[in-house]
Design a protein around this motif. Sequence first.
Motif, PDB file in Angstrom:
ATOM      1  N   SER A  94      30.375 -30.599 -42.653  1.00  0.00           N
ATOM      2  CA  SER A  94      32.257 -30.934 -41.438  1.00  0.00           C
ATOM      3  C   SER A  94      32.060 -31.454 -41.052  1.00  0.00           C
ATOM      4  CB  SER A  94      33.061 -29.126 -41.600  1.00  0.00           C
ATOM      5  OG  SER A  94      32.289 -28.560 -40.643  1.00  0.00           O
ATOM      6  N   VAL A  95      31.501 -31.465 -40.024  1.00  0.00           N
ATOM      7  CA  VAL A  95      31.515 -32.094 -38.736  1.00  0.00           C
ATOM      8  C   VAL A  95      30.076 -33.084 -38.648  1.00  0.00           C
ATOM      9  CG1 VAL A  95      33.963 -31.060 -37.149  1.00  0.00           C
ATOM     10  CG2 VAL A  95      31.267 -30.007 -37.311  1.00  0.00           C
ATOM     11  N   PRO A  96      30.122 -34.537 -38.630  1.00  0.00           N
ATOM     12  CA  PRO A  96      28.997 -34.721 -37.551  1.00  0.00           C
ATOM     13  C   PRO A  96      27.907 -34.481 -36.913  1.00  0.00           C
ATOM     14  CG  PRO A  96      31.178 -36.290 -37.433  1.00  0.00           C
ATOM     15  CD  PRO A  96      31.505 -35.005 -38.178  1.00  0.00           C
ATOM     16  N   HIS A  97      26.951 -33.894 -37.019  1.00  0.00           N
ATOM     17  CA  HIS A  97      26.092 -33.334 -36.407  1.00  0.00           C
ATOM     18  C   HIS A  97      24.712 -34.212 -36.222  1.00  0.00           C
ATOM     19  CE1 HIS A  97      28.087 -29.585 -37.390  1.00  0.00           C
ATOM     20  NE2 HIS A  97      27.448 -29.264 -36.548  1.00  0.00           N
ATOM     21  N   GLU A  98      23.993 -34.010 -34.874  1.00  0.00           N
ATOM     22  CA  GLU A  98      23.121 -35.027 -34.193  1.00  0.00           C
ATOM     23  C   GLU A  98      21.637 -33.935 -34.652  1.00  0.00           C
ATOM     24  OE1 GLU A  98      23.154 -37.265 -30.259  1.00  0.00           O
ATOM     25  OE2 GLU A  98      24.195 -38.911 -31.436  1.00  0.00           O
ATOM     26  N   VAL A  99      20.622 -34.523 -34.960  1.00  0.00           N
ATOM     27  CA  VAL A  99      19.739 -33.194 -35.730  1.00  0.00           C
ATOM     28  C   VAL A  99      18.400 -34.380 -35.097  1.00  0.00           C
ATOM     29  CG1 VAL A  99      18.235 -32.676 -37.683  1.00  0.00           C
ATOM     30  CG2 VAL A  99      21.309 -32.428 -37.624  1.00  0.00           C
ATOM     31  N   GLU A 100      17.802 -33.490 -34.164  1.00  0.00           N
ATOM     32  CA  GLU A 100      15.903 -34.092 -33.728  1.00  0.00           C
ATOM     33  C   GLU A 100      15.496 -33.726 -34.564  1.00  0.00           C
ATOM     34  OE1 GLU A 100      15.650 -33.862 -29.485  1.00  0.00           O
ATOM     35  OE2 GLU A 100      13.133 -32.402 -29.769  1.00  0.00           O
ATOM     36  N   TYR A 101      14.298 -34.847 -34.573  1.00  0.00           N
ATOM     37  CA  TYR A 101      13.699 -34.760 -36.172  1.00  0.00           C
ATOM     38  C   TYR A 101      12.552 -35.271 -34.798  1.00  0.00           C
ATOM     39  CZ  TYR A 101      16.989 -34.543 -38.920  1.00  0.00           C
ATOM     40  OH  TYR A 101      17.894 -33.909 -40.285  1.00  0.00           O
ATOM     41  N   THR A 102      11.134 -34.996 -35.129  1.00  0.00           N
ATOM     42  CA  THR A 102       9.725 -36.242 -35.209  1.00  0.00           C
ATOM     43  C   THR A 102       9.436 -36.687 -36.647  1.00  0.00           C
ATOM     44  OG1 THR A 102       8.231 -33.737 -35.243  1.00  0.00           O
ATOM     45  CG2 THR A 102       9.052 -34.822 -33.152  1.00  0.00           C
ATOM     46  N   LEU A 103       8.615 -38.554 -36.274  1.00  0.00           N
ATOM     47  CA  LEU A 103       8.001 -38.760 -36.902  1.00  0.00           C
ATOM     48  C   LEU A 103       6.648 -38.662 -36.455  1.00  0.00           C
ATOM     49  CD1 LEU A 103      10.841 -41.477 -37.679  1.00  0.00           C
ATOM     50  CD2 LEU A 103      10.547 -38.975 -39.059  1.00  0.00           C
ATOM     51  N   THR A 104       5.652 -39.055 -36.848  1.00  0.00           N
ATOM     52  CA  THR A 104       4.822 -39.391 -37.005  1.00  0.00           C
ATOM     53  C   THR A 104       3.765 -40.235 -38.316  1.00  0.00           C
ATOM     54  OG1 THR A 104       4.000 -37.532 -35.906  1.00  0.00           O
ATOM     55  CG2 THR A 104       2.268 -38.544 -36.323  1.00  0.00           C
ATOM     56  N   PHE A 105       3.377 -41.628 -37.605  1.00  0.00           N
ATOM     57  CA  PHE A 105       2.805 -42.684 -38.369  1.00  0.00           C
ATOM     58  C   PHE A 105       1.239 -42.429 -38.337  1.00  0.00           C
ATOM     59  CE2 PHE A 105       7.166 -43.414 -36.529  1.00  0.00           C
ATOM     60  CZ  PHE A 105       7.626 -44.089 -38.159  1.00  0.00           C
ATOM     61  N   ALA A 106       0.784 -42.383 -38.857  1.00  0.00           N
ATOM     62  CA  ALA A 106      -0.708 -42.243 -39.373  1.00  0.00           C
ATOM     63  C   ALA A 106      -1.804 -43.491 -39.425  1.00  0.00           C
ATOM     64  CB  ALA A 106      -0.745 -41.854 -40.469  1.00  0.00           C
ATOM     65  N   SER A 107      -1.988 -44.298 -37.735  1.00  0.00           N
ATOM     66  CA  SER A 107      -2.908 -45.235 -37.987  1.00  0.00           C
ATOM     67  C   SER A 107      -3.563 -45.551 -39.269  1.00  0.00           C
ATOM     68  CB  SER A 107      -2.993 -45.483 -36.267  1.00  0.00           C
ATOM     69  OG  SER A 107      -4.246 -44.219 -37.071  1.00  0.00           O
ATOM     70  N   GLU A 108      -3.890 -45.128 -39.337  1.00  0.00           N
ATOM     71  CA  GLU A 108      -5.715 -44.831 -40.366  1.00  0.00           C
ATOM     72  C   GLU A 108      -4.786 -45.190 -41.877  1.00  0.00           C
ATOM     73  OE1 GLU A 108      -4.570 -40.733 -41.294  1.00  0.00           O
ATOM     74  OE2 GLU A 108      -4.639 -42.136 -39.358  1.00  0.00           O
ATOM     75  N   SER A 109      -3.170 -45.093 -42.400  1.00  0.00           N
ATOM     76  CA  SER A 109      -2.439 -45.201 -43.443  1.00  0.00           C
ATOM     77  C   SER A 109      -2.169 -47.080 -43.482  1.00  0.00           C
ATOM     78  CB  SER A 109      -2.019 -44.402 -44.167  1.00  0.00           C
ATOM     79  OG  SER A 109      -0.539 -43.932 -43.071  1.00  0.00           O
ATOM     80  N   VAL A 110      -2.669 -46.843 -42.370  1.00  0.00           N
ATOM     81  CA  VAL A 110      -1.441 -48.418 -42.630  1.00  0.00           C
ATOM     82  C   VAL A 110      -2.184 -49.445 -43.127  1.00  0.00           C
ATOM     83  CG1 VAL A 110      -0.612 -50.773 -41.547  1.00  0.00           C
ATOM     84  CG2 VAL A 110      -0.836 -48.587 -40.146  1.00  0.00           C
ATOM     85  N   ALA A 111      -1.606 -49.908 -44.205  1.00  0.00           N
ATOM     86  CA  ALA A 111      -2.175 -51.037 -45.157  1.00  0.00           C
ATOM     87  C   ALA A 111      -1.513 -52.248 -46.085  1.00  0.00           C
ATOM     88  CB  ALA A 111      -2.106 -50.509 -46.572  1.00  0.00           C
ATOM     89  N   SER A 112      -1.859 -53.352 -45.554  1.00  0.00           N
ATOM     90  CA  SER A 112      -1.588 -54.414 -45.587  1.00  0.00           C
ATOM     91  C   SER A 112      -0.654 -54.863 -47.467  1.00  0.00           C
ATOM     92  CB  SER A 112      -2.158 -55.459 -45.887  1.00  0.00           C
ATOM     93  OG  SER A 112      -1.644 -57.638 -45.334  1.00  0.00           O
ATOM     94  N   VAL A 113       0.798 -55.232 -46.937  1.00  0.00           N
ATOM     95  CA  VAL A 113       1.502 -55.653 -48.449  1.00  0.00           C
ATOM     96  C   VAL A 113       0.648 -56.737 -49.253  1.00  0.00           C
ATOM     97  CG1 VAL A 113       3.924 -56.368 -49.399  1.00  0.00           C
ATOM     98  CG2 VAL A 113       2.884 -54.460 -47.518  1.00  0.00           C
TER      99      VAL A 113
END
Length: 150
Positions: A94-113
């Motif tokens: 009903s009203v905007p809410h700021e929600v805290e998240y954590t994002l984890t980027f896995a370095s071993e999964s990085v793949a070139s396009v």
Amino acid sequence: MEASEMNLADGEYTVEVTMEGGSGRASIQSPTELTIENGQAQAEIVWSSSHYDYMMVNGDKYLPVNTEGNSTFEIPVSVFDEPMTVIGDTTAMSVPHEVEYTLTFASESVASVQSSGGNGMGGAGIAIVLALVVAAVSSMRLRRRKSRRI
């Protein structure tokens, strides 16, 4: 690990990203697009909802890069293999809410396009084109035979 420590060349990549926090109802697309420019990493975060109107990362506010569909943001990636705290402001309630998240980027999964350098058609596209060519040639031969009989 910081992006600069990964020694990635400037370019387009994909990376697996996990998210924690919030109510568990929202999710983000993974793998996600990752762009490296001048040693700086930037990820395209696509939410499972269209109700996010901004994200906060390291105290900076980021607005969506799209106007339709699920909310999409381009945010800096300051660290890989460690949780990175972000805030998503959702307007789904009903009203905007700021929600805290954590994002984890896995370095071993990085793949070139990879760019094929061609027309972008995969094996299935090439097979379809070949089938159409064969059908056209067969049709022309059949017409020639019919015209010779008459």
